[in-house]
Write a protein that holds these residues in place. Sequence first.
Motif, PDB file in Angstrom:
ATOM      1  N   LEU A 159      -5.508  -7.566  -0.805  1.00 19.30           N
ATOM      2  CA  LEU A 159      -5.812  -6.129  -0.809  1.00 19.30           C
ATOM      3  C   LEU A 159      -7.004  -5.817  -1.710  1.00 19.30           C
ATOM      4  N   GLU A 160      -7.110  -6.529  -2.827  1.00 22.56           N
ATOM      5  CA  GLU A 160      -8.271  -6.373  -3.714  1.00 22.56           C
ATOM      6  C   GLU A 160      -9.549  -6.783  -2.999  1.00 22.56           C
ATOM      7  N   ALA A 161      -9.509  -7.935  -2.343  1.00 25.93           N
ATOM      8  CA  ALA A 161     -10.696  -8.434  -1.636  1.00 25.93           C
ATOM      9  C   ALA A 161     -11.138  -7.463  -0.547  1.00 25.93           C
ATOM     10  N   ALA A 162     -10.180  -6.750   0.030  1.00 25.46           N
ATOM     11  CA  ALA A 162     -10.496  -5.779   1.084  1.00 25.46           C
ATOM     12  C   ALA A 162     -10.883  -4.418   0.508  1.00 25.46           C
ATOM     13  N   GLY A 163     -10.816  -4.274  -0.821  1.00 25.27           N
ATOM     14  CA  GLY A 163     -11.173  -3.003  -1.451  1.00 25.27           C
ATOM     15  C   GLY A 163     -10.083  -1.945  -1.366  1.00 25.27           C
ATOM     16  N   LEU A 164      -8.862  -2.350  -1.050  1.00 22.30           N
ATOM     17  CA  LEU A 164      -7.776  -1.388  -0.880  1.00 22.30           C
ATOM     18  C   LEU A 164      -6.950  -1.182  -2.152  1.00 22.30           C
ATOM     19  N   ALA A 165      -7.054  -2.123  -3.075  1.00 20.96           N
ATOM     20  CA  ALA A 165      -6.341  -2.025  -4.357  1.00 20.96           C
ATOM     21  C   ALA A 165      -7.208  -2.669  -5.428  1.00 20.96           C
ATOM     22  N   ARG A 166      -6.889  -2.364  -6.693  1.00 21.39           N
ATOM     23  CA  ARG A 166      -7.605  -2.997  -7.801  1.00 21.39           C
ATOM     24  C   ARG A 166      -6.633  -3.188  -8.959  1.00 21.39           C
ATOM     25  N   ARG A 167      -7.002  -4.080  -9.855  1.00 20.65           N
ATOM     26  CA  ARG A 167      -6.209  -4.333 -11.064  1.00 20.65           C
ATOM     27  C   ARG A 167      -6.875  -3.630 -12.241  1.00 20.65           C
ATOM     28  N   GLU A 168      -6.046  -3.066 -13.099  1.00 22.60           N
ATOM     29  CA  GLU A 168      -6.527  -2.459 -14.343  1.00 22.60           C
ATOM     30  C   GLU A 168      -5.563  -2.839 -15.449  1.00 22.60           C
ATOM     31  N   PRO A 169      -6.057  -2.961 -16.680  1.00 18.38           N
ATOM     32  CA  PRO A 169      -5.146  -3.254 -17.796  1.00 18.38           C
ATOM     33  C   PRO A 169      -4.079  -2.169 -17.921  1.00 18.38           C
ATOM     34  N   ASP A 170      -2.866  -2.585 -18.227  1.00 16.17           N
ATOM     35  CA  ASP A 170      -1.771  -1.642 -18.453  1.00 16.17           C
ATOM     36  C   ASP A 170      -1.942  -1.046 -19.848  1.00 16.17           C
ATOM     37  N   PRO A 171      -2.159   0.257 -19.957  1.00 11.94           N
ATOM     38  CA  PRO A 171      -2.374   0.854 -21.281  1.00 11.94           C
ATOM     39  C   PRO A 171      -1.160   0.700 -22.196  1.00 11.94           C
TER      40      PRO A 171
ATOM     41  N   LEU B 121       0.831  -1.208   0.000  1.00  9.99           N
ATOM     42  CA  LEU B 121       0.000   0.000   0.000  1.00  9.99           C
ATOM     43  C   LEU B 121       0.865   1.257   0.000  1.00  9.99           C
ATOM     44  N   SER B 122       1.918   1.254   0.797  1.00 11.09           N
ATOM     45  CA  SER B 122       2.820   2.411   0.865  1.00 11.09           C
ATOM     46  C   SER B 122       3.500   2.665  -0.478  1.00 11.09           C
ATOM     47  N   LEU B 123       3.958   1.591  -1.118  1.00 10.91           N
ATOM     48  CA  LEU B 123       4.597   1.731  -2.427  1.00 10.91           C
ATOM     49  C   LEU B 123       3.629   2.300  -3.460  1.00 10.91           C
ATOM     50  N   LEU B 124       2.399   1.797  -3.473  1.00  9.49           N
ATOM     51  CA  LEU B 124       1.401   2.303  -4.419  1.00  9.49           C
ATOM     52  C   LEU B 124       1.074   3.767  -4.136  1.00  9.49           C
ATOM     53  N   ALA B 125       0.990   4.124  -2.857  1.00 12.17           N
ATOM     54  CA  ALA B 125       0.697   5.514  -2.494  1.00 12.17           C
ATOM     55  C   ALA B 125       1.846   6.438  -2.899  1.00 12.17           C
ATOM     56  N   GLU B 126       3.080   5.957  -2.757  1.00 14.52           N
ATOM     57  CA  GLU B 126       4.243   6.797  -3.050  1.00 14.52           C
ATOM     58  C   GLU B 126       4.585   6.856  -4.535  1.00 14.52           C
ATOM     59  N   HIS B 127       4.459   5.728  -5.236  1.00 15.23           N
ATOM     60  CA  HIS B 127       4.943   5.647  -6.617  1.00 15.23           C
ATOM     61  C   HIS B 127       3.843   5.511  -7.664  1.00 15.23           C
ATOM     62  N   GLY B 128       2.600   5.309  -7.239  1.00 20.04           N
ATOM     63  CA  GLY B 128       1.517   5.159  -8.190  1.00 20.04           C
ATOM     64  C   GLY B 128       1.386   3.724  -8.673  1.00 20.04           C
ATOM     65  N   PRO B 129       0.552   3.514  -9.702  1.00 19.63           N
ATOM     66  CA  PRO B 129       0.274   2.164 -10.197  1.00 19.63           C
ATOM     67  C   PRO B 129       1.546   1.419 -10.602  1.00 19.63           C
ATOM     68  N   MET B 130       1.552   0.110 -10.317  1.00 14.67           N
ATOM     69  CA  MET B 130       2.701  -0.734 -10.643  1.00 14.67           C
ATOM     70  C   MET B 130       2.239  -2.112 -11.057  1.00 14.67           C
ATOM     71  N   ARG B 131       3.081  -2.771 -11.825  1.00 19.86           N
ATOM     72  CA  ARG B 131       2.860  -4.174 -12.155  1.00 19.86           C
ATOM     73  C   ARG B 131       3.276  -5.036 -10.961  1.00 19.86           C
ATOM     74  N   ILE B 132       2.740  -6.242 -10.937  1.00 23.27           N
ATOM     75  CA  ILE B 132       3.062  -7.183  -9.853  1.00 23.27           C
ATOM     76  C   ILE B 132       4.572  -7.394  -9.736  1.00 23.27           C
ATOM     77  N   GLY B 133       5.246  -7.592 -10.861  1.00 16.89           N
ATOM     78  CA  GLY B 133       6.690  -7.839 -10.834  1.00 16.89           C
ATOM     79  C   GLY B 133       7.466  -6.694 -10.208  1.00 16.89           C
ATOM     80  N   GLU B 134       7.052  -5.473 -10.512  1.00 17.82           N
ATOM     81  CA  GLU B 134       7.714  -4.303  -9.931  1.00 17.82           C
ATOM     82  C   GLU B 134       7.451  -4.239  -8.431  1.00 17.82           C
ATOM     83  N   LEU B 135       6.212  -4.510  -8.035  1.00 18.43           N
ATOM     84  CA  LEU B 135       5.911  -4.551  -6.597  1.00 18.43           C
ATOM     85  C   LEU B 135       6.769  -5.593  -5.895  1.00 18.43           C
ATOM     86  N   ALA B 136       6.848  -6.784  -6.474  1.00 18.40           N
ATOM     87  CA  ALA B 136       7.640  -7.867  -5.872  1.00 18.40           C
ATOM     88  C   ALA B 136       9.093  -7.437  -5.713  1.00 18.40           C
TER      89      ALA B 136
END
Length: 142
Positions: free
Chosen positions: A73-85, A41-56
Amino acid sequence: MPVERQVTEDDALQLVLAVHRLNRTLRLSTTDLPPTQLIVLSLLAEHGPMRIGELAARVPCSQPTATTVVAVLEAAGLARREPDPADGRAVLIILTDEGQERITSVARREAELLDRRMAELEPDEREIVLAATPLLRRLAGR
């Protein structure tokens, strides 16, 4: 002219241990989120959207672990997946508004606890800690 003191390996170790202990104390007292979820959550808040590999890579953890954490995190409503444009085969992990509120709430509770802890220090000790903040930020940013 004062003599420049060299930082020893033990000095560095003691600082690392103190920072870890303070961080752990603040986290354990202010959130029920497991550490890896909080880091994501902290990484997403600081750096914005990321791919799973980058998060790992940034956590760091294995890609399967990052996938599991994101699913929770998705199940808890704290994050979601979207297609990478930029690549239709990949997905980006996005922090939801609820996720942003959660990470902000954790940070505020940590700050409140730290404020109470610092109130127990002598005024000159508080000034030393506050004066060190920009230096610690510089060290953390490298």
